[in-house]
Design a protein around this motif. Structure first.
Motif, PDB file in Angstrom:
ATOM      1  N   ARG A  44      -0.403   6.880   3.202  1.00  0.00           N
ATOM      2  CA  ARG A  44      -1.183   6.807   4.468  1.00  0.00           C
ATOM      3  C   ARG A  44      -0.133   6.816   5.695  1.00  0.00           C
ATOM      4  O   ARG A  44      -0.707   7.482   6.983  1.00  0.00           O
ATOM      5  CB  ARG A  44      -1.454   5.172   4.430  1.00  0.00           C
ATOM      6  CG  ARG A  44      -2.737   5.075   5.530  1.00  0.00           C
ATOM      7  CD  ARG A  44      -3.785   5.967   5.288  1.00  0.00           C
ATOM      8  NE  ARG A  44      -4.931   5.860   6.301  1.00  0.00           N
ATOM      9  CZ  ARG A  44      -5.094   6.391   7.494  1.00  0.00           C
ATOM     10  NH1 ARG A  44      -3.892   7.174   7.626  1.00  0.00           N
ATOM     11  NH2 ARG A  44      -5.977   6.154   8.323  1.00  0.00           N
ATOM     12  N   SER A  81     -11.548   8.955  13.099  1.00  0.00           N
ATOM     13  CA  SER A  81     -12.512   7.838  12.965  1.00  0.00           C
ATOM     14  C   SER A  81     -11.582   6.643  12.753  1.00  0.00           C
ATOM     15  O   SER A  81     -10.476   6.608  11.936  1.00  0.00           O
ATOM     16  CB  SER A  81     -13.210   7.878  11.567  1.00  0.00           C
ATOM     17  OG  SER A  81     -14.056   6.735  11.367  1.00  0.00           O
ATOM     18  N   ARG A  82     -11.910   5.542  13.560  1.00  0.00           N
ATOM     19  CA  ARG A  82     -11.312   4.189  13.538  1.00  0.00           C
ATOM     20  C   ARG A  82      -9.752   4.440  13.945  1.00  0.00           C
ATOM     21  O   ARG A  82      -8.940   3.895  13.580  1.00  0.00           O
ATOM     22  CB  ARG A  82     -11.114   3.721  12.248  1.00  0.00           C
ATOM     23  CG  ARG A  82     -12.417   3.054  11.652  1.00  0.00           C
ATOM     24  CD  ARG A  82     -12.530   2.180  10.414  1.00  0.00           C
ATOM     25  NE  ARG A  82     -12.327   3.357   9.240  1.00  0.00           N
ATOM     26  CZ  ARG A  82     -13.077   4.057   8.553  1.00  0.00           C
ATOM     27  NH1 ARG A  82     -14.423   3.823   8.898  1.00  0.00           N
ATOM     28  NH2 ARG A  82     -12.899   4.797   7.671  1.00  0.00           N
ATOM     29  N   LYS A 151      -8.702   0.951   6.950  1.00  0.00           N
ATOM     30  CA  LYS A 151      -9.748   0.198   6.383  1.00  0.00           C
ATOM     31  C   LYS A 151      -9.915   0.627   4.850  1.00  0.00           C
ATOM     32  O   LYS A 151     -10.034  -0.068   3.956  1.00  0.00           O
ATOM     33  CB  LYS A 151     -11.075   0.603   7.120  1.00  0.00           C
ATOM     34  CG  LYS A 151     -12.157  -0.137   6.282  1.00  0.00           C
ATOM     35  CD  LYS A 151     -13.648  -0.010   7.124  1.00  0.00           C
ATOM     36  CE  LYS A 151     -14.828  -0.711   6.305  1.00  0.00           C
ATOM     37  NZ  LYS A 151     -16.157  -0.310   7.063  1.00  0.00           N
ATOM     38  N   GLU A 152      -9.827   1.902   4.811  1.00  0.00           N
ATOM     39  CA  GLU A 152      -9.876   2.457   3.324  1.00  0.00           C
ATOM     40  C   GLU A 152      -8.710   1.912   2.361  1.00  0.00           C
ATOM     41  O   GLU A 152      -8.932   1.713   1.255  1.00  0.00           O
ATOM     42  CB  GLU A 152      -9.922   4.113   3.319  1.00  0.00           C
ATOM     43  CG  GLU A 152     -11.164   4.570   4.090  1.00  0.00           C
ATOM     44  CD  GLU A 152     -10.899   4.922   5.300  1.00  0.00           C
ATOM     45  OE1 GLU A 152      -9.989   4.417   6.080  1.00  0.00           O
ATOM     46  OE2 GLU A 152     -11.880   5.427   6.201  1.00  0.00           O
ATOM     47  N   LEU A 153      -7.530   2.067   3.222  1.00  0.00           N
ATOM     48  CA  LEU A 153      -6.440   1.609   2.280  1.00  0.00           C
ATOM     49  C   LEU A 153      -6.526   0.124   1.935  1.00  0.00           C
ATOM     50  O   LEU A 153      -6.278  -0.266   0.748  1.00  0.00           O
ATOM     51  CB  LEU A 153      -5.203   1.719   3.070  1.00  0.00           C
ATOM     52  CG  LEU A 153      -3.822   1.290   2.241  1.00  0.00           C
ATOM     53  CD1 LEU A 153      -3.697   2.045   0.926  1.00  0.00           C
ATOM     54  CD2 LEU A 153      -2.727   1.508   3.317  1.00  0.00           C
ATOM     55  N   THR A 154      -6.976  -0.824   2.807  1.00  0.00           N
ATOM     56  CA  THR A 154      -7.049  -2.180   2.469  1.00  0.00           C
ATOM     57  C   THR A 154      -8.241  -2.340   1.415  1.00  0.00           C
ATOM     58  O   THR A 154      -7.989  -3.108   0.486  1.00  0.00           O
ATOM     59  CB  THR A 154      -7.692  -2.891   3.900  1.00  0.00           C
ATOM     60  OG1 THR A 154      -6.629  -2.808   5.040  1.00  0.00           O
ATOM     61  CG2 THR A 154      -7.679  -4.326   3.831  1.00  0.00           C
ATOM     62  N   GLU A 155      -9.387  -1.449   1.686  1.00  0.00           N
ATOM     63  CA  GLU A 155     -10.397  -1.925   0.641  1.00  0.00           C
ATOM     64  C   GLU A 155      -9.946  -1.381  -0.994  1.00  0.00           C
ATOM     65  O   GLU A 155      -9.847  -1.865  -1.820  1.00  0.00           O
ATOM     66  CB  GLU A 155     -11.538  -0.969   0.850  1.00  0.00           C
ATOM     67  CG  GLU A 155     -12.496  -1.609   2.273  1.00  0.00           C
ATOM     68  CD  GLU A 155     -13.501  -0.826   2.546  1.00  0.00           C
ATOM     69  OE1 GLU A 155     -13.576   0.238   2.184  1.00  0.00           O
ATOM     70  OE2 GLU A 155     -14.374  -1.373   3.294  1.00  0.00           O
ATOM     71  N   THR A 156      -9.232  -0.415  -0.676  1.00  0.00           N
ATOM     72  CA  THR A 156      -8.575   0.234  -2.000  1.00  0.00           C
ATOM     73  C   THR A 156      -7.634  -0.807  -2.813  1.00  0.00           C
ATOM     74  O   THR A 156      -7.751  -0.993  -3.948  1.00  0.00           O
ATOM     75  CB  THR A 156      -7.969   1.841  -1.740  1.00  0.00           C
ATOM     76  OG1 THR A 156      -9.038   2.518  -1.250  1.00  0.00           O
ATOM     77  CG2 THR A 156      -7.197   2.197  -2.942  1.00  0.00           C
ATOM     78  N   THR A 159      -9.800  -3.712  -3.905  1.00  0.00           N
ATOM     79  CA  THR A 159     -10.602  -3.310  -5.144  1.00  0.00           C
ATOM     80  C   THR A 159      -9.556  -3.095  -6.434  1.00  0.00           C
ATOM     81  O   THR A 159      -9.754  -3.610  -7.606  1.00  0.00           O
ATOM     82  CB  THR A 159     -11.250  -2.173  -5.026  1.00  0.00           C
ATOM     83  OG1 THR A 159     -12.221  -1.989  -3.906  1.00  0.00           O
ATOM     84  CG2 THR A 159     -12.041  -1.831  -6.342  1.00  0.00           C
TER      85      THR A 159
END
Length: 462
Positions: A44, A81-82, A151-156, A159
């Protein structure tokens, strides 16, 4: 202070397997999580740095054009985005998103950028994790900052962490189940040995542990079966010896009894000689009674039936037992006419007579005999008028040659209650002593109901 009960071997094995599975799953989960986390963060950061270089180059080229200000340049950039773009020029800050605090976003990298270095760092704005890339724009007198919300990294990562935690829990449960199964398999032979020992202690001397092909357990089962064979052989030898001795003593006892009877009828004996003869006759009678009891116990120990088992009316057995026990006084008898058992008549009648005789000898006489059906057994109560049996003696009185509270030191053979207990065990029943409502002793003989009586609703009492 009560001590905590210790866990059994099975519980310890299950706990060990579960703890081992938990430890392994935690090690794997943490190593997997941190390895994946490091890889994802590096990827990232690399992507953010590449994107920032591209966007910074575009901004730098546009700022070299005369008459173009920073705000116009920021409006022309197609931002990901973001992502928020910040430009610092001539002491003035320009931002593509007015909601992003400049200081929070640039505090970690600002010093490096001021020194002309490219810097990248993670920062937290509010509750969000962001990647901040700072690039000095040489030649246009500006500094470029790109703030990207990961955001995607945090959610990944969240999870993946939850999945690994669930996997660790499931692995721990699986380890516990595996430990339970392993303990069950390992302890099964020990359980068979324990069950066999319990059945042997209950009188089933023909019980043996099944042979196994497992070399580690074959020695255990073989040694146990050999031990039981040795014990049974010794018991049989002792029983045969006692029976043989008792049988051989019958003839001389009968001869002595006859001879003393003749002497007792001799009127020429002096008073002292007659007294001596009477004493010998009484002691010989006690000896004969003890001998008969020993023979009876030998038969019961060997499981010998004295008559064919049949359906018997408890009321008739009680009447016969009162007569055999030598009781001719007033006694309250309450026995249902349809209460029946399946047993050896001679043995049960003798056991009841022994209870009556015991009440006469030690309990001041029988006061009541009553019976009832409880669950699948007939309970016959023999109540006396004596002082009762102390609680600490209520089990010992069924031991052989035990005497508690006898009227005389030499009264009885001490085998009557042992015969009752052995008879009850031979019929898959039991006998015990408790305190009667009147204060005396209440001896309870429990024997299985006859098959027909067990289905009679009037006798099935719980």
């Amino acid at each position: 202070m009560t001590s905590r009960p210790r866990r059994g071997l099975r519980a310890n094995v299950v706990a060990a397997f579960a703890a081992g599975a938990l430890l392994i799953s935690l090690i794997l989960a943490f190593s997997t999580y941190f390895s994946a986390r490091h890889y994802l963060i590096v990827q990232r950061e690399r992507n953010a740095l590449q994107q920032a270089y591209i966007d910074a180059a575009l901004v730098k080229e546009r700022l070299r054009t005369n008459g173009v200000n920073v705000a116009e340049v920021l409006a022309e950039i197609a931002q990901p985005s973001r992502t928020t773009v910040l430009v610092h020029q001539d002491g003035q800050w320009y931002s593509s998103d007015l909601t992003t605090p400049v200081y929070d976003a640039t505090s970690n990298v600002g010093a490096n950028v001021d020194e002309g270095e490219v810097a990248i760092s993670w920062t937290k704005i509010g509750d969000r994790a962001n990647i901040v890339v700072g690039i000095p724009l040489e030649g246009v007198g500006a500094d470029y900052y790109e703030v990207t919300y990961a955001k995607e990294l945090t959610e990944t990562l969240d999870t993946m962490g939850n999945a690994l935690a669930i996997s660790a829990a499931l692995t721990t449960i699986a380890g516990g189940l595996l430990g339970w199964y392993a303990a069950r398999r390992v302890l099964m032979p020990l359980r068979q040995v324990a069950l066999a020992a319990a059945r042997i202690s209950a009188g089933e001397l023909d019980t043996r542990v099944e042979a196994t092909e497992d070399p580690d357990l074959a020695t255990l089962t073989g040694s146990f079966n050999t031990m039981v064979d040795t014990v049974v052989e010794r018991l049989d030898h002792d029983a045969r010896f006692a029976a043989d001795v008792s049988h051989e003593l019958r003839t001389p006892v009968a001869t002595l009894t006859t001879s003393l009877g003749v002497l007792q009828g001799d009127r020429t004996l002096s008073a002292s000689s007659a007294t001596a003869v009477d004493l010998m006759a009484n002691e010989l009678e006690r000896f004969r009674s003890a001998l008969e009891d020993l023979i009876t116990l030998g038969r019961l120990d060997a499981g010998v039936r004295e008559s064919e088992w049949e359906v018997l009316d408890v009321a008739g057995l009680v009447t016969a037992a009162l007569a055999d026990g030598g009781y001719d006084g007033e006694v309250t008898v309450d026995v249902p006419a349809d209460l029946q058992i399946y047993a050896d008549r001679l043995q049960v009648q003798r056991a009841l007579a022994n209870l009556v005789r015991n009440a006469e000898t030690h309990g001041g006489g029988v006061t009541a005999v009553h019976a009832c059906a409880r669950r699948r057994y007939a309970e016959i109560h023999v109540v006396d008028s004596g002082p009762g049996v102390p609680p600490e003696e209520r089990e010992r009185i069924f031991d052989r040659f035990a005497r508690v509270g006898a009227r005389g030191a030499t009264t009885g053979s001490g085998l009557g209650l042992s015969i009752v207990q052995q008879t009850a065990q031979l019929h898959d029943g039991s006998v015990w002593c408790r305190e009667a409502d009147s204060g005396g002793a209440d001896f309870v003989l429990s024997l299985p109901l006859a098959p027909t009586a067990r289905t009679t609703s009037g006798l099935e009492v719980t």
